[in-house]
Design a protein around this motif. Structure first.
Motif, PDB file in Angstrom:
ATOM      1  N   ASN A  93       0.905  -1.104  -0.022  1.00 49.55           N
ATOM      2  CA  ASN A  93      -0.022   0.230   0.374  1.00 49.55           C
ATOM      3  C   ASN A  93       1.063   1.399   0.045  1.00 49.55           C
ATOM      4  N   MET A  94       2.147   1.139   0.566  1.00 48.82           N
ATOM      5  CA  MET A  94       2.864   2.342   0.481  1.00 48.82           C
ATOM      6  C   MET A  94       3.343   2.691  -0.845  1.00 48.82           C
ATOM      7  N   TYR A  95       3.708   1.738  -1.607  1.00 47.94           N
ATOM      8  CA  TYR A  95       4.095   1.884  -3.216  1.00 47.94           C
ATOM      9  C   TYR A  95       2.785   1.969  -4.160  1.00 47.94           C
ATOM     10  N   SER A  96       1.614   1.605  -3.815  1.00 48.43           N
ATOM     11  CA  SER A  96       0.520   1.742  -4.767  1.00 48.43           C
ATOM     12  C   SER A  96      -0.030   3.274  -4.476  1.00 48.43           C
ATOM     13  N   SER A  97       0.349   3.840  -3.198  1.00 45.23           N
ATOM     14  CA  SER A  97      -0.042   5.226  -3.083  1.00 45.23           C
ATOM     15  C   SER A  97       0.499   6.119  -3.985  1.00 45.23           C
ATOM     16  N   VAL A  98       1.898   5.978  -4.342  1.00 46.80           N
ATOM     17  CA  VAL A  98       2.728   6.746  -5.387  1.00 46.80           C
ATOM     18  C   VAL A  98       2.147   6.417  -6.673  1.00 46.80           C
ATOM     19  N   LEU A  99       1.906   5.284  -6.890  1.00 51.04           N
ATOM     20  CA  LEU A  99       1.171   5.192  -8.416  1.00 51.04           C
ATOM     21  C   LEU A  99       0.048   5.908  -8.495  1.00 51.04           C
ATOM     22  N   PHE A 100      -0.965   5.654  -7.468  1.00 55.38           N
ATOM     23  CA  PHE A 100      -2.331   6.168  -7.896  1.00 55.38           C
ATOM     24  C   PHE A 100      -2.112   7.645  -7.947  1.00 55.38           C
ATOM     25  N   MET A 101      -1.438   8.136  -7.143  1.00 52.56           N
ATOM     26  CA  MET A 101      -1.192   9.868  -7.265  1.00 52.56           C
ATOM     27  C   MET A 101      -0.632  10.175  -8.531  1.00 52.56           C
ATOM     28  N   ALA A 102       0.430   9.383  -8.970  1.00 51.31           N
ATOM     29  CA  ALA A 102       1.148   9.600 -10.485  1.00 51.31           C
ATOM     30  C   ALA A 102      -0.292   9.640 -11.447  1.00 51.31           C
ATOM     31  N   LEU A 103      -1.236   8.534 -11.239  1.00 51.17           N
ATOM     32  CA  LEU A 103      -2.245   8.410 -12.231  1.00 51.17           C
ATOM     33  C   LEU A 103      -3.215   9.643 -12.004  1.00 51.17           C
ATOM     34  N   VAL A 104      -3.423  10.296 -10.910  1.00 53.82           N
ATOM     35  CA  VAL A 104      -4.396  11.378 -10.565  1.00 53.82           C
ATOM     36  C   VAL A 104      -3.541  12.610 -11.411  1.00 53.82           C
ATOM     37  N   SER A 105      -2.266  12.658 -11.419  1.00 55.12           N
ATOM     38  CA  SER A 105      -1.636  13.817 -11.959  1.00 55.12           C
ATOM     39  C   SER A 105      -1.771  13.652 -13.342  1.00 55.12           C
ATOM     40  N   LEU A 106      -1.715  12.455 -14.017  1.00 53.26           N
ATOM     41  CA  LEU A 106      -1.713  12.153 -15.413  1.00 53.26           C
ATOM     42  C   LEU A 106      -3.168  12.430 -15.934  1.00 53.26           C
ATOM     43  N   ASP A 107      -4.248  12.129 -15.166  1.00 51.53           N
ATOM     44  CA  ASP A 107      -5.711  12.541 -15.273  1.00 51.53           C
ATOM     45  C   ASP A 107      -5.949  13.783 -15.354  1.00 51.53           C
ATOM     46  N   ARG A 108      -5.473  14.755 -14.437  1.00 48.09           N
ATOM     47  CA  ARG A 108      -5.513  16.081 -14.513  1.00 48.09           C
ATOM     48  C   ARG A 108      -4.675  16.877 -15.838  1.00 48.09           C
ATOM     49  N   VAL A 158      12.042   1.544  -9.065  1.00 49.88           N
ATOM     50  CA  VAL A 158      10.990   1.425 -10.114  1.00 49.88           C
ATOM     51  C   VAL A 158       9.665   1.849  -9.171  1.00 49.88           C
ATOM     52  N   GLY A 159       9.768   1.532  -7.975  1.00 47.74           N
ATOM     53  CA  GLY A 159       8.310   1.675  -7.067  1.00 47.74           C
ATOM     54  C   GLY A 159       8.386   3.004  -6.663  1.00 47.74           C
ATOM     55  N   TYR A 160       9.404   3.983  -6.494  1.00 47.20           N
ATOM     56  CA  TYR A 160       9.476   5.171  -5.943  1.00 47.20           C
ATOM     57  C   TYR A 160       9.766   6.080  -7.003  1.00 47.20           C
ATOM     58  N   ILE A 161      11.092   6.312  -7.586  1.00 46.89           N
ATOM     59  CA  ILE A 161      11.687   7.414  -8.145  1.00 46.89           C
ATOM     60  C   ILE A 161      11.078   7.277  -9.615  1.00 46.89           C
ATOM     61  N   LEU A 162      10.669   6.214 -10.259  1.00 42.59           N
ATOM     62  CA  LEU A 162      10.131   6.511 -11.567  1.00 42.59           C
ATOM     63  C   LEU A 162       8.545   7.149 -11.477  1.00 42.59           C
ATOM     64  N   TYR A 184       9.119  10.307   1.341  1.00 46.08           N
ATOM     65  CA  TYR A 184       9.413   9.109   1.014  1.00 46.08           C
ATOM     66  C   TYR A 184      10.972   8.833   0.773  1.00 46.08           C
ATOM     67  N   LEU A 185      11.400  10.134   0.365  1.00 46.92           N
ATOM     68  CA  LEU A 185      13.030  10.095   0.150  1.00 46.92           C
ATOM     69  C   LEU A 185      14.016   9.773   1.167  1.00 46.92           C
ATOM     70  N   PRO A 186      13.761  10.399   2.483  1.00 48.82           N
ATOM     71  CA  PRO A 186      14.591   9.935   3.679  1.00 48.82           C
ATOM     72  C   PRO A 186      14.781   8.540   3.873  1.00 48.82           C
TER      73      PRO A 186
END
Length: 306
Positions: free
Chosen positions: A99-114, A189-193, A241-243
């Protein structure tokens, strides 16, 4: 009376009990309440679901599942990591990181959607349809679960090594280069990209708004709010997430290189411990996005109907 060496090696133990325990408990309390409002409120108030709502709802589900795993962590750290169930230990770690890594991907999808909505205000693009959003969400869950398969392997092996009596954190699952390679690959893959995708979409939205502002001032203004939300989300994932990702890999590496003093290892572990609750703070803050980005939901909530 403790020596300086004893003091420095005890610092991680003190942080686990007096920092991690209350931090996880607080994140669960706030995150559960905020995300539960969204999980229950969206189906009640949204008559017509759009692609953004689908992604935000999946993000809320991800967050609430994640924070529900925190009370057990809080309990374990309060009891010096003594474990009574090997199954729950492995399952808890798996739930947290999926769920930690899915959060990043779903927010990336939200930004693409916008971004796509700005390009296609009439929503005539196929990626802006709810059906495609559901498909993208399912694929996201599948992809993240595949990413976590090696974590299951390391967690099960670590559990067998300790005879199910200890439940270790990610960086303590194995003293092997394989774990470092997996952790580094997961970071990439799960965070930086996804984070890069999030920032690129933010930059594209800002660039398009600047062009529209020159020609159609009023229209550009209507898109400034979602732009600010996407920008804030990007910086939140960078800040929280970065630290943790940096220190997790440093912690694994420090146990592999050898030759480091015990105090140095303890100090590295202490900094890593400080960063560990940080990614889950996102689950506490994310409900603000659901509240502000969905006008119908916000209006009904303020009216006391959700």
């Amino acid at each position: 009376m403790y020596s300086g060496k004893a003091n420095c090696t005890e610092l991680p133990i003190i942080l686990k009990e007096y920092y991690l325990c209350p931090a996880y408990a607080l994140e669960f309390t706030l995150g559960f309440l905020g995300n539960m409002v969204v999980v229950l409120g969206y189906p009640l108030c949204l008559k017509e679901w759009r692609s953004t709502n689908v992604y935000l709802y999946n993000l809320a589900m991800s967050d609430i599942i994640c924070v529900c795993a925190l009370p057990r962590l809080s309990y374990l750290y309060a009891n010096h990591m003594g474990e009574t169930s090997s199954v729950f230990c492995v399952l808890n770690r798996y739930i947290l990181f999926v769920n930690m890594y899915s959060s990043v991907l779903f927010m990336a999808l939200v930004s693409l959607d916008r971004y796509l909505l700005l390009r296609h205000p009439s929503r005539n693009h196929v990626l802006l349809t709810p059906r495609v959003a559901v498909l993208a969400s399912v694929l996201t869950w599948v992809f993240v679960n595949i990413e976590m398969t090696p974590l299951l392997y390391y967690a099960i092996n670590d559990n067998a090594r300790t005879n199910g009596t200890m439940c270790h954190d990610f960086a303590s699952l194995s003293q092997s280069w394989g774990l470092l390679v997996y952790s580094s690959g997961l970071t990439l893959v799960g965070y930086i990209l996804p984070l890069v995708a999030l920032f690129l979409c933010t930059r594209k939205i800002a660039s398009m708004l600047k062009k529209q502002e020159e020609a159609f001032n009023q229209r550009a203004t209507s898109f400034m709010k979602p732009l600010r939300f996407v920008q804030i989300a990007a910086y939140m994932f960078l800040l929280f997430y970065l630290p943790n990702h940096v220190m997790r890999n440093v912690r694994i590496l420090s146990k592999l290189v050898g030759g480091l003093l015990e105090c140095t290892l303890a100090q590295i572990e202490a900094v890593y411990i400080v960063t560990r609750p940080m990614p889950y703070a996102n689950s506490v803050i994310n409900p603000v996005f659901y509240f502000l980005m969905t006008d119908c939901f916000r209006e009904l909530l303020l009216a006391g109907r959700v």
